[in-house]
Write a protein that holds these residues in place. Sequence first.
Motif, PDB file in Angstrom:
ATOM      1  N   ASP A  73     -10.451   6.899 -17.973  1.00  0.00           N
ATOM      2  CA  ASP A  73      -9.179   7.611 -17.956  1.00  0.00           C
ATOM      3  C   ASP A  73      -8.220   6.900 -17.018  1.00  0.00           C
ATOM      4  N   GLN A  90      -5.245  10.622  -8.786  1.00  0.00           N
ATOM      5  CA  GLN A  90      -5.600  11.718  -9.688  1.00  0.00           C
ATOM      6  C   GLN A  90      -5.909  11.125 -11.047  1.00  0.00           C
ATOM      7  N   LYS A 121      -5.762  15.587 -15.506  1.00  0.00           N
ATOM      8  CA  LYS A 121      -6.834  16.431 -14.977  1.00  0.00           C
ATOM      9  C   LYS A 121      -6.539  16.768 -13.523  1.00  0.00           C
ATOM     10  N   GLN A 122      -7.119  17.828 -13.054  1.00  0.00           N
ATOM     11  CA  GLN A 122      -6.965  18.233 -11.658  1.00  0.00           C
ATOM     12  C   GLN A 122      -8.113  17.656 -10.824  1.00  0.00           C
ATOM     13  N   VAL A 123      -8.377  16.367 -11.022  1.00  0.00           N
ATOM     14  CA  VAL A 123      -9.420  15.666 -10.283  1.00  0.00           C
ATOM     15  C   VAL A 123      -8.723  14.680  -9.360  1.00  0.00           C
TER      16      VAL A 123
END
Length: 128
Positions: free
Chosen positions: A4, A61, A65-67
Motif C-alpha cells: 500500500d 500513514q 487506512k488509520q494505520v
Amino acid sequence: MKRDKLIVYYDSDCPLCTKVKNKWSKIDIFNNLEFYSFRNLNVSESLPIEQNKLEKEIYSQIKGKQVYFHGLDTLIEMNKRIPMICITVPFLWFSKKLGVGQKIYQYVADNRKILPSNQCNENQCDID
C-alpha cells in the motif's frame, strides 16, 4: 510484493528533512510514497496526531487506512517500498529490536535544525 502507498508527514521547516524527502522522492520509481508537510495547516488539521509529536519525529500513514507509524518505524516502512534500498530493512528492523535504532533516530531528530518558513532563502536568513 505490492505494498500500500505510504503517506509521509515531514517537517518542511527542517532542511535535513526536506533534503531526505527529496532524495527518497527521486528513488521512489514506483511512486509508493506521498510526502506532505505537517507545517501545512490543511494537513496538520486533518491529522489525529498532536502538533508537538509531529515536531519531534516523522510520522506516516498507510494511505486510506488509520494505520500510523512514527520515527524509525516510518523509515522502515519507507524503505520497504523502495526496491533500491529495501535491503536496509532487515538492518533497521534488527537495530530496532536491539533498542539502538530508535535511539539513534531520536538523537538525529532531536539535533536537527529548524528554519521557520519564509524567513530564509539561498542568500540570507532574517532570523533574529
